[in-house]
Design a protein around this motif. Structure first.
Motif, PDB file in Angstrom:
ATOM      1  N   ILE A 516      26.797  39.047  41.094  1.00 52.85           N
ATOM      2  CA  ILE A 516      27.318  37.974  41.956  1.00 52.85           C
ATOM      3  C   ILE A 516      27.391  39.181  43.071  1.00 52.85           C
ATOM      4  O   ILE A 516      27.652  38.584  44.803  1.00 52.85           O
ATOM      5  CB  ILE A 516      27.877  37.286  41.356  1.00 52.85           C
ATOM      6  N   GLU A 519      24.763  40.481  44.961  1.00 49.08           N
ATOM      7  CA  GLU A 519      24.486  40.092  45.643  1.00 49.08           C
ATOM      8  C   GLU A 519      25.000  39.314  47.036  1.00 49.08           C
ATOM      9  O   GLU A 519      24.330  38.188  47.826  1.00 49.08           O
ATOM     10  CB  GLU A 519      22.989  39.156  44.590  1.00 49.08           C
ATOM     11  N   THR A 520      26.172  38.436  46.279  1.00 47.37           N
ATOM     12  CA  THR A 520      26.900  36.903  47.216  1.00 47.37           C
ATOM     13  C   THR A 520      28.239  38.145  47.752  1.00 47.37           C
ATOM     14  O   THR A 520      28.474  37.468  49.342  1.00 47.37           O
ATOM     15  CB  THR A 520      26.329  36.392  46.571  1.00 47.37           C
ATOM     16  N   ILE A 695      29.321  28.897  50.426  1.00 47.73           N
ATOM     17  CA  ILE A 695      27.703  29.086  51.113  1.00 47.73           C
ATOM     18  C   ILE A 695      27.365  27.749  51.116  1.00 47.73           C
ATOM     19  O   ILE A 695      27.293  27.216  49.924  1.00 47.73           O
ATOM     20  CB  ILE A 695      26.771  30.021  49.848  1.00 47.73           C
ATOM     21  N   LYS A 707      22.018  28.321  57.432  1.00 51.98           N
ATOM     22  CA  LYS A 707      23.129  29.038  57.042  1.00 51.98           C
ATOM     23  C   LYS A 707      23.726  29.303  56.754  1.00 51.98           C
ATOM     24  O   LYS A 707      23.749  30.073  57.896  1.00 51.98           O
ATOM     25  CB  LYS A 707      22.382  29.805  55.651  1.00 51.98           C
ATOM     26  N   LYS A 709      27.311  31.627  55.122  1.00 54.31           N
ATOM     27  CA  LYS A 709      28.836  31.899  54.371  1.00 54.31           C
ATOM     28  C   LYS A 709      30.034  32.399  53.785  1.00 54.31           C
ATOM     29  O   LYS A 709      30.181  32.425  55.216  1.00 54.31           O
ATOM     30  CB  LYS A 709      28.107  33.112  53.049  1.00 54.31           C
ATOM     31  N   ASP A 738      26.227  25.626  47.718  1.00 54.74           N
ATOM     32  CA  ASP A 738      25.302  27.098  46.696  1.00 54.74           C
ATOM     33  C   ASP A 738      23.783  26.596  46.687  1.00 54.74           C
ATOM     34  O   ASP A 738      23.454  25.985  45.492  1.00 54.74           O
ATOM     35  CB  ASP A 738      26.229  26.966  45.185  1.00 54.74           C
ATOM     36  N   GLU A 742      23.714  30.357  43.326  1.00 54.83           N
ATOM     37  CA  GLU A 742      24.630  32.342  43.016  1.00 54.83           C
ATOM     38  C   GLU A 742      25.258  32.916  42.886  1.00 54.83           C
ATOM     39  O   GLU A 742      26.061  33.720  42.388  1.00 54.83           O
ATOM     40  CB  GLU A 742      24.248  33.082  44.918  1.00 54.83           C
ATOM     41  N   THR A 743      26.766  31.486  42.766  1.00 55.44           N
ATOM     42  CA  THR A 743      28.402  31.815  42.027  1.00 55.44           C
ATOM     43  C   THR A 743      27.906  30.985  40.529  1.00 55.44           C
ATOM     44  O   THR A 743      28.788  31.174  40.290  1.00 55.44           O
ATOM     45  CB  THR A 743      28.761  31.466  42.932  1.00 55.44           C
TER      46      THR A 743
END
Length: 793
Positions: A516, A519-520, A695, A707, A709, A738, A742-743
């Motif tokens: 995480i 990537e996030t 996200i 999209k 974030k 999300d 991703e979370t």
């Protein structure tokens, strides 16, 4: 996706719904506070940056070992000479060694009992009367002799799985001490008694396969952060060990083949001429070559030589030594070059006929792929060999590991078995890096080797096959664990012996957390640099959790204390919900009065009332080339960017009205503001407790998507409720929170909103005008730039 948003006008929202940000002090749980009071105080050994300090030190232990494997008695007899170097600033009155094999003893084990209950059914062992005291089952280390270098006896004390050497005089800083230990132990049946080392018997051919691990008395770690790490070995928390050099000779039946830590120094004495020739071919081959063939292994299984041979191995700068021995072994190998340091490594595999159909095809190639991929993300693989041994289990040691992966008797296998085999080989070979090189204390922190290694295993599996069915690493795979009741969970920062759900806690959750982050939260570039920096700083050293946490922040410039606090120190899950979406449209007629007009030409610069020191110094700095001065045809880059790069008429004189404007003209309404602009306020609740970036995927009525974030810092003022407003020129159809999972959000049922015919009628928000330059930059008055409000950067 590019959206048309308010250019000349800044929108301000006045909505009846209470804005929770108006009360920033409420619901504050210190999730963003620093870890300064939790992490150990930095010092000259370990710095606040996470790097070793200028006075960092660690001990060293060199071993010279002779071993005799008695296959008939299933007994191992050994003699070792240990030279221990005191590189610490302390005088040591005694030394501690590990006697891990005592864990197999009924009377010498660590005696960490588990709760037991009387169920409706019970196994045969529970039906036997309990023996107090227990009878000795004959396993565990039998110490024959402990002497100094001159042969004089040394006083020692054995406490379960630990052994204390009492020195005749203190070992001063900078001194070394040499002593000898002779011992033996009965080798347990690993398949019946469990454990990491022992033998497996194959009734069909009457042969054994030996995995010799934790087989010799080993030095404990003495460190700046713990002193002696002499916690008992219970079978779970693994090992804290000292780096050093090894010379090991193993006397075994003559038809046995041995794979071990380090390099064999006498292949010419123990291999046939044909096998030696094939080994030399493998040294220069990029495809696996059988050094001991399947036919040779089958023949050895039947003949069972009564002769003996001695294999000699050496290894430098390793923390442990393990070996496998059997006449059942097929052995193949190939050369792999590590690009980062041009290290030419022998990748090899050892396996019985039961695993031939899988291991011959895939094992050595997986070994090569693993050390190459891990080298990209950590440090270049430094050792001369890397080996995989099929032994129906999974366990790791320097340069060698034991894995599973057998076919059916007809040689067939399922995809599940194949992928499981590949996963365990990658994982166990990967342990060469964590903890064999980046040498964390496994007895205290299982996650520092298992979790970090599982994370890079996931990266390696992905590079092996993009469709590889990884079970640990992706955020969505940890959800079932994270949604368990709190009384079934422990923080990652829990001692190895005290973890109830060991796999998810030590392997999955830390690996998922790192993924995480990559990537996030941080992004790949920042994460990879920081993670590699940690590996480089602590290669061949003893890192602690604070060294990882601090290095990741130090090398990336990201404040991650909120993440370590939430993901590693708590059991809170992620559950962010979309509570409500409020829709609003602009009100062109509700314009405040008392307007003040300002006239200027667009090529005339706007000046601040005060010339601050930064502007003065910037003008004095001749190395700075200002963008506007460099291109007279570009009046304001940001304004053009917000207006979609439309051409600016620099000759036109504008009349701009501030907040006091009485009314907007029809032309201004159509040219300065898109009539179709709609504001959407999205209210979120943090139900799980663990803060995360928000996200979103916005889907419009025309089918297009946007999209966005939102950085985790949006939760700083209020950790339970936040809102985000977007100004859009298209009607929203739905909002997905999300969308890519991703979370590790544990409840996705509250992650979606859709516009319906029953959606309440939109409210209105007021608008005002101000300088086009202020509009484009967010405004001198601090008003929000609508491009920023729409998530544009």
């Amino acid at each position: 996706m590019k959206l048309k948003v308010l250019g000349l006008l800044v929108a301000s929202v006045f909505i009846n719904a209470q804005n929770i940000q108006n009360n920033p002090g409420s619901n504050h749980g210190n999730k963003f506070e620093q870890l300064g009071t939790i992490l150990p105080t930095p010092n000259t050994y370990r710095t606040a940056s996470g790097a070793p300090g200028n006075q960092y030190w660690q001990q060293r232990a060199d071993y010279d070992i002779s071993a005799y494997l008695d296959e008939d008695k299933r007994n191992l007899k050994g003699s070792e000479t240990i030279t221990y170097y005191n590189n610490s600033p302390d005088e040591l009155e005694y030394l501690w060694l590990q006697l891990d094999e005592n864990q197999q003893s009924s009377v010498k084990n660590a005696d960490y009992p588990s709760s037991s209950t009387l169920g409706k059914t019970s196994n045969i062992d529970r039906l036997r009367p309990s023996e107090v005291p227990l009878k000795d089952n004959g396993y565990g280390v039998n110490l024959e002799k402990v002497t100094d270098a001159k042969g004089s006896p040394i006083k020692y004390v054995v406490n379960k799985t630990m052994m204390r050497i009492d020195l005749a005089k203190p070992l001063k800083a900078g001194e070394k001490f040499t002593f000898k230990v002779d011992w033996n132990y009965n080798i347990p049946n690993r398949m019946e008694k469990g454990g990491r080392g022992g033998y497996e018997n194959f009734p069909e051919d009457g042969n054994d396969l030996y995995t010799m691990t934790q087989w010799y008395p080993r030095m404990c770690v003495y460190s700046d952060f713990h002193g002696w790490q002499n916690h008992q070995f219970t079978g779970r928390g693994e090992f804290a060990l000292v780096f050093g050099n090894f010379k090991v000779s193993m006397n075994v039946p003559a038809d046995h083949i041995i794979g071990g830590t380090g390099e064999c120094k006498n292949y010419s004495e123990v291999l046939t001429s044909a096998q030696l020739s094939r080994y030399k071919q493998a040294e220069n081959s990029n495809e696996p070559i059988e050094i001991v063939t399947l036919d040779e292994a089958k023949k050895a299984e039947k003949n069972k030589s009564k002769e003996r041979k001695t294999w000699k191995f050496e290894a430098e700068n390793v923390r442990d030594f393990a070996w496998g021995s059997s006449r059942k072994f097929v052995w193949d190998g190939m050369r792999v070059t590590i690009p980062e340091n041009n290290n030419k490594v022998m990748a090899m595999s050892f396996y019985g006929k039961e695993a031939y159909g899988l291991y011959r095809k895939l094992s050595t190639k997986a070994v090569a792929h693993t050390i190459k991929t891990y080298s990209e993300f950590t440090i270049p693989y430094p050792y001369p060999v890397a080996q995989s041994v099929e032994a129906s289990n999974g366990m790791e040691y320097p340069m060698i590991c034991f894995n599973y992966g057998r076919t059916e008797k007809d040689g067939t296998y399922s995809e599940a078995i194949k992928n499981g085999m590949l996963g365990v080989i990658i994982h166990e070979v990967g342990h060469n890096f964590f903890p064999m090189i980046i040498n964390s204390d496994e007895r205290q922190w299982s996650w520092m080797d298992e979790g970090l290694n599982t994370f890079v295993e996931y990266l390696t599996e992905e590079k092996w096959d993009n469709k590889f069915p990884s079970k640990r690493g992706p955020a969505w795979t940890i959800v079932d664990y994270m949604k368990l009741p709190k009384d079934e969970l422990e923080p990652i920062m829990t001692n190895s012996e005290n973890i109830a759900r060991f796999g998810p806690n030590a392997y999955s959750k830390p690996a998922t957390g790192l993924n995480i982050l990559r990537e996030t939260i941080m992004g790949r570039e920042l994460f990879d640099k920081a993670f590699k920096t940690y590996a480089q700083r602590w290669a061949f050293r003893h890192p602690e959790p604070a060294d990882l946490f601090r290095t990741m922040e130090d090398a990336s410039g990201e404040d991650l204390d909120w993440f370590w606090r939430g993901w590693f120190y708590s059991t809170d899950p992620v559950d962010i919900a979309i509570d409500k979406v409020t829709v609003a449209v602009p009100d062109f007629d509700a314009i405040p009065k008392e307007a003040k007009e300002t006239k200027y030409k667009t090529d005339a610069p706007l000046l601040n009332d005060f010339e601050d020191i930064s502007k003065i110094r910037n003008r004095e700095d001749k190395t700075i080339k200002f963008y506007v001065d460099g291109d007279k045809n570009v009046q304001d880059f940001y304004y053009k960017y917000d207006r979609g790069q439309e051409k600016v008429d620099t000759s036109k004189e504008y009349v701009l009205k501030s907040e006091g404007s009485e009314k907007l003209s029809a032309q201004e309404k159509t040219q300065g503001l898109n009539k179709n602009i709609t504001a959407y306020q999205i209210d979120f609740t943090n139900k799980g407790g663990l803060v995360m970036p928000i996200i979103l995927e916005l889907t419009f009525e025309d089918g297009t998507k946007l999209k966005d974030k939102i950085n985790v810092q949006i939760w700083r003022a209020n950790e339970q409720k936040v809102s985000k407003t977007y100004y859009l020129d298209k009607k929203l159809k739905s909002i997905q929170l999300d969308p890519m999972k991703e979370t590790a959000d544990i409840d996705t049922s509250n992650n979606f909103w859709a516009a319906t015919s029953s959606t309440e009628a939109p409210t209105k928000f007021q608008v005002f005008k101000q300088s086009q330059r202020e509009t484009a930059r967010g405004g001198a008055s601090g008003k929000v730039n609508p491009m920023q409000a729409a998530g544009k950067k």
